[in-house]
Design a protein around this motif. Structure first.
Motif, PDB file in Angstrom:
ATOM      1  N   ARG A 134      -7.811  -4.796   9.674  1.00 14.33           N
ATOM      2  CA  ARG A 134      -7.811  -3.366   9.679  1.00 14.33           C
ATOM      3  C   ARG A 134      -6.571  -2.687  10.097  1.00 14.33           C
ATOM      4  NH1 ARG A 134     -13.628  -3.941  12.811  1.00 14.33           N
ATOM      5  NH2 ARG A 134     -15.071  -3.161  11.066  1.00 14.33           N
ATOM      6  N   ALA A 135      -5.901  -3.130  10.938  1.00 16.60           N
ATOM      7  CA  ALA A 135      -4.738  -2.639  11.434  1.00 16.60           C
ATOM      8  C   ALA A 135      -3.659  -2.286  10.185  1.00 16.60           C
ATOM      9  CB  ALA A 135      -3.928  -3.365  12.636  1.00 16.60           C
ATOM     10  N   LYS A 136      -3.412  -3.441   9.599  1.00 18.45           N
ATOM     11  CA  LYS A 136      -2.776  -3.423   8.317  1.00 18.45           C
ATOM     12  C   LYS A 136      -2.850  -2.748   7.186  1.00 18.45           C
ATOM     13  CE  LYS A 136      -0.822  -8.126   9.385  1.00 18.45           C
ATOM     14  NZ  LYS A 136      -0.559  -9.358   9.253  1.00 18.45           N
ATOM     15  N   LEU A 137      -4.404  -2.590   7.266  1.00 17.64           N
ATOM     16  CA  LEU A 137      -4.904  -1.442   6.153  1.00 17.64           C
ATOM     17  C   LEU A 137      -5.029  -0.171   6.582  1.00 17.64           C
ATOM     18  CD1 LEU A 137      -7.970  -3.836   4.851  1.00 17.64           C
ATOM     19  CD2 LEU A 137      -5.898  -3.083   3.481  1.00 17.64           C
ATOM     20  N   GLY A 138      -4.628   0.150   7.844  1.00 18.01           N
ATOM     21  CA  GLY A 138      -4.555   1.402   8.489  1.00 18.01           C
ATOM     22  C   GLY A 138      -5.671   1.926   8.888  1.00 18.01           C
ATOM     23  N   GLU A 139      -6.784   0.923   9.213  1.00 19.08           N
ATOM     24  CA  GLU A 139      -8.382   1.360   9.393  1.00 19.08           C
ATOM     25  C   GLU A 139      -8.521   2.121  10.896  1.00 19.08           C
ATOM     26  OE1 GLU A 139     -11.533  -0.219   7.195  1.00 19.08           O
ATOM     27  OE2 GLU A 139     -10.180   1.459   6.487  1.00 19.08           O
ATOM     28  N   ASP A 140      -9.151   3.104  10.861  1.00 25.10           N
ATOM     29  CA  ASP A 140      -9.722   3.606  12.210  1.00 25.10           C
ATOM     30  C   ASP A 140     -10.828   2.548  12.566  1.00 25.10           C
ATOM     31  OD1 ASP A 140     -10.548   4.695  14.247  1.00 25.10           O
ATOM     32  OD2 ASP A 140     -10.332   6.809  13.753  1.00 25.10           O
ATOM     33  N   PRO A 141     -10.949   1.843  13.592  1.00 24.76           N
ATOM     34  CA  PRO A 141     -12.341   0.989  13.886  1.00 24.76           C
ATOM     35  C   PRO A 141     -13.380   2.111  14.063  1.00 24.76           C
ATOM     36  CG  PRO A 141     -10.275   0.239  15.080  1.00 24.76           C
ATOM     37  CD  PRO A 141      -9.796   1.480  14.522  1.00 24.76           C
ATOM     38  N   ARG A 142     -13.299   3.364  14.369  1.00 26.04           N
ATOM     39  CA  ARG A 142     -14.216   4.170  14.796  1.00 26.04           C
ATOM     40  C   ARG A 142     -15.125   4.612  13.649  1.00 26.04           C
ATOM     41  NH1 ARG A 142     -11.000   7.781  18.936  1.00 26.04           N
ATOM     42  NH2 ARG A 142      -9.651   7.251  17.152  1.00 26.04           N
TER      43      ARG A 142
ATOM     44  N   GLY B 229       0.764  -1.465   0.078  1.00 21.26           N
ATOM     45  CA  GLY B 229       0.226  -0.124  -0.022  1.00 21.26           C
ATOM     46  C   GLY B 229       1.027   1.208   0.069  1.00 21.26           C
ATOM     47  N   PRO B 230       0.258   2.430   0.304  1.00 21.20           N
ATOM     48  CA  PRO B 230       0.971   3.594   0.164  1.00 21.20           C
ATOM     49  C   PRO B 230       2.072   3.723   1.219  1.00 21.20           C
ATOM     50  CG  PRO B 230      -1.417   4.115   0.486  1.00 21.20           C
ATOM     51  CD  PRO B 230      -1.238   2.424   0.836  1.00 21.20           C
ATOM     52  N   ASP B 231       2.111   2.841   2.208  1.00 16.16           N
ATOM     53  CA  ASP B 231       3.316   3.027   3.227  1.00 16.16           C
ATOM     54  C   ASP B 231       4.147   1.829   3.175  1.00 16.16           C
ATOM     55  OD1 ASP B 231       2.456   5.390   4.137  1.00 16.16           O
ATOM     56  OD2 ASP B 231       1.089   4.426   5.621  1.00 16.16           O
ATOM     57  N   GLY B 232       4.171   1.033   2.162  1.00 21.34           N
ATOM     58  CA  GLY B 232       5.174   0.008   1.873  1.00 21.34           C
ATOM     59  C   GLY B 232       4.048  -1.344   1.724  1.00 21.34           C
ATOM     60  N   GLU B 233       5.127  -2.428   2.240  1.00 22.22           N
ATOM     61  CA  GLU B 233       4.409  -3.719   2.004  1.00 22.22           C
ATOM     62  C   GLU B 233       4.635  -4.489   3.600  1.00 22.22           C
ATOM     63  OE1 GLU B 233       5.544  -6.476  -1.305  1.00 22.22           O
ATOM     64  OE2 GLU B 233       6.654  -7.501   0.197  1.00 22.22           O
ATOM     65  N   THR B 234       3.406  -5.166   3.746  1.00 17.57           N
ATOM     66  CA  THR B 234       3.592  -6.045   4.927  1.00 17.57           C
ATOM     67  C   THR B 234       3.032  -7.409   4.514  1.00 17.57           C
ATOM     68  OG1 THR B 234       2.526  -6.271   7.394  1.00 17.57           O
ATOM     69  CG2 THR B 234       1.048  -5.468   5.551  1.00 17.57           C
ATOM     70  N   THR B 235       3.217  -8.109   5.308  1.00 19.99           N
ATOM     71  CA  THR B 235       2.574  -9.840   5.243  1.00 19.99           C
ATOM     72  C   THR B 235       1.506 -10.169   5.955  1.00 19.99           C
ATOM     73  OG1 THR B 235       4.226 -10.779   6.840  1.00 19.99           O
ATOM     74  CG2 THR B 235       5.010 -10.609   4.960  1.00 19.99           C
ATOM     75  N   PHE B 236       0.836 -11.225   5.688  1.00 21.02           N
ATOM     76  CA  PHE B 236      -0.370 -11.734   6.378  1.00 21.02           C
ATOM     77  C   PHE B 236      -0.468 -13.092   6.377  1.00 21.02           C
ATOM     78  CE2 PHE B 236      -1.668 -10.797   1.766  1.00 21.02           C
ATOM     79  CZ  PHE B 236      -2.281 -12.102   1.618  1.00 21.02           C
ATOM     80  N   SER B 237      -1.038 -13.691   7.472  1.00 23.98           N
ATOM     81  CA  SER B 237      -0.962 -15.108   7.682  1.00 23.98           C
ATOM     82  C   SER B 237      -2.089 -15.795   6.743  1.00 23.98           C
ATOM     83  CB  SER B 237      -1.324 -15.475   9.061  1.00 23.98           C
ATOM     84  OG  SER B 237      -2.761 -15.238   9.343  1.00 23.98           O
ATOM     85  N   GLN B 238      -2.075 -17.243   6.766  1.00 20.44           N
ATOM     86  CA  GLN B 238      -2.725 -17.787   5.835  1.00 20.44           C
ATOM     87  C   GLN B 238      -4.257 -17.772   6.245  1.00 20.44           C
ATOM     88  OE1 GLN B 238      -4.927 -20.523   6.505  1.00 20.44           O
ATOM     89  NE2 GLN B 238      -5.501 -21.346   4.415  1.00 20.44           N
ATOM     90  N   ALA B 239      -4.524 -17.655   7.805  1.00 15.47           N
ATOM     91  CA  ALA B 239      -5.797 -17.339   8.114  1.00 15.47           C
ATOM     92  C   ALA B 239      -6.255 -15.856   7.875  1.00 15.47           C
ATOM     93  CB  ALA B 239      -5.761 -17.763   9.627  1.00 15.47           C
ATOM     94  N   GLU B 240      -5.456 -15.076   8.174  1.00 16.61           N
ATOM     95  CA  GLU B 240      -5.862 -13.714   7.630  1.00 16.61           C
ATOM     96  C   GLU B 240      -6.217 -13.534   6.235  1.00 16.61           C
ATOM     97  OE1 GLU B 240      -2.921 -11.657  11.170  1.00 16.61           O
ATOM     98  OE2 GLU B 240      -2.438 -11.523   9.182  1.00 16.61           O
ATOM     99  N   GLY B 241      -5.368 -14.094   5.292  1.00 16.43           N
ATOM    100  CA  GLY B 241      -5.700 -14.158   4.049  1.00 16.43           C
ATOM    101  C   GLY B 241      -6.906 -14.777   3.480  1.00 16.43           C
TER     102      GLY B 241
ATOM    103  N   VAL C 135     -10.884 -11.343  15.685  1.00 16.01           N
ATOM    104  CA  VAL C 135      -9.325 -11.145  15.828  1.00 16.01           C
ATOM    105  C   VAL C 135      -8.509 -10.712  14.311  1.00 16.01           C
ATOM    106  CG1 VAL C 135      -6.887 -12.039  16.636  1.00 16.01           C
ATOM    107  CG2 VAL C 135      -9.064 -11.991  18.091  1.00 16.01           C
ATOM    108  N   ARG C 136      -8.780 -11.741  13.398  1.00  8.20           N
ATOM    109  CA  ARG C 136      -8.382 -11.761  12.239  1.00  8.20           C
ATOM    110  C   ARG C 136      -8.657 -10.576  11.569  1.00  8.20           C
ATOM    111  NH1 ARG C 136      -9.645 -18.007  10.162  1.00  8.20           N
ATOM    112  NH2 ARG C 136      -8.705 -19.001  11.920  1.00  8.20           N
ATOM    113  N   ILE C 137      -9.977  -9.930  11.631  1.00  6.75           N
ATOM    114  CA  ILE C 137     -10.549  -8.809  10.892  1.00  6.75           C
ATOM    115  C   ILE C 137      -9.948  -7.703  11.725  1.00  6.75           C
ATOM    116  CG2 ILE C 137     -12.417  -7.264  10.582  1.00  6.75           C
ATOM    117  CD1 ILE C 137     -14.328  -9.813  10.379  1.00  6.75           C
ATOM    118  N   SER C 138      -9.573  -7.569  13.026  1.00  4.93           N
ATOM    119  CA  SER C 138      -8.877  -6.676  13.786  1.00  4.93           C
ATOM    120  C   SER C 138      -7.621  -6.266  13.059  1.00  4.93           C
ATOM    121  CB  SER C 138      -8.958  -6.854  14.962  1.00  4.93           C
ATOM    122  OG  SER C 138      -8.340  -5.760  15.729  1.00  4.93           O
ATOM    123  N   ARG C 139      -6.885  -7.599  12.853  1.00  7.61           N
ATOM    124  CA  ARG C 139      -5.449  -7.472  12.240  1.00  7.61           C
ATOM    125  C   ARG C 139      -5.420  -6.964  11.047  1.00  7.61           C
ATOM    126  NH1 ARG C 139      -3.433 -13.287  14.914  1.00  7.61           N
ATOM    127  NH2 ARG C 139      -3.015 -12.668  17.093  1.00  7.61           N
TER     128      ARG C 139
END
Length: 230
Positions: free
Chosen positions: A200-208, A145-157, A194-198
């Motif tokens: 969201r964090a990787k996407l830079g989402e504000d939960p509110r 994304g805009p701030d670089g690259e991150t990885t995700f787990s099979q479960a998150e994927g 938990v997977r959705i929360s993670r």
């Protein structure tokens, strides 16, 4: 090509019985008693599904699960004598796809492995997708994304793929539980959150004030991205 299954359990009776049952079901099986040998083997030949015991002589089984989930690729099924709800929640939160409490019949594990293999859907049009400035590579388990690259787990994927396959359509919790193959349990329901929360964090989402993954309270989730597949 037959599915490849890797077993990590220090009980020789369980290793042998599971190996026979899975081999008889047409799968390729490797089995190990120690985490170091198991991890070396799966680096050489990545499996489709890992069966992991938690009580190991050389490593905390949860640490093995966490590492497998972070590396992505294989589905993870925990096989353990720890049967408390909190144990199951912890295992699923760390990235396991399923949790089976001992004792069990080998035929049950064969059925769960087959179900997990069926729950790994082919993406629409390829293994790469783009949405709202993001690029996801399901082969490499990377999200750019805009701030670089991150990885995700099979479960998150698996959760992300559900959203990308059904943009702007309500996904109920029951539909997600069925698609992800975890059943309608308290532990698995919590693991989805938990997977959705993670994600969201990787996407830079504000939960509110989410821009992509919106919670529809009492109903499920809605993915608001504009998706295209490479």
């Amino acid at each position: 090509m037959s599915a490849a299954i890797a077993i990590l359990d220090d009980d020789p009776v369980i290793r042998d019985s599971l190996s026979r049952a899975l081999t008889d079901a047409g799968m390729q099986v490797t089995a190990h008693a120690r985490a170091d040998a198991f991890e070396a083997a799966i680096r050489r030949a990545p499996p489709d599904v890992c069966l992991v015991d938690l009580g190991l002589p050389d490593r905390d089984g949860l640490a093995v699960v966490s590492r497998l989930a972070l590396e992505g690729g294989a589905a993870i099924i925990i096989i353990s004598g720890r049967g408390q709800v909190q144990d199951r929640i912890t295992g699923l939160e760390l990235g396991a796809d399923d949790y089976v409490v001992k004792p069990f019949a080998p035929a049950e594990i064969v059925a769960r492995v087959r179900a997990r293999l069926r729950k790994t859907p082919a993406p629409q049009g390829g293994s790469r997708a783009r949405f709202n400035g993001w690029t996801v590579d399901f082969d490499g388990y990377t999200l750019s994304g805009p701030d670089g690259e991150t990885t995700f787990s099979q479960a998150e994927g698996a959760v992300l793929r559900l959203f990308l396959d059904r943009p702007r359509r309500l996904l109920t919790r029951a539909e997600m539980q069925d698609a992800l193959g975890g059943g309608a349990s308290e532990a698995f329901d919590r693991a989805i959150d938990v997977r959705i929360s993670r994600l969201r964090a990787k996407l830079g989402e504000d939960p509110r004030n989410p821009q992509l993954i919106k919670t529809i309270y009492g109903a499920g989730y809605l993915f608001l991205g504009d998706v295209s597949w490479d």
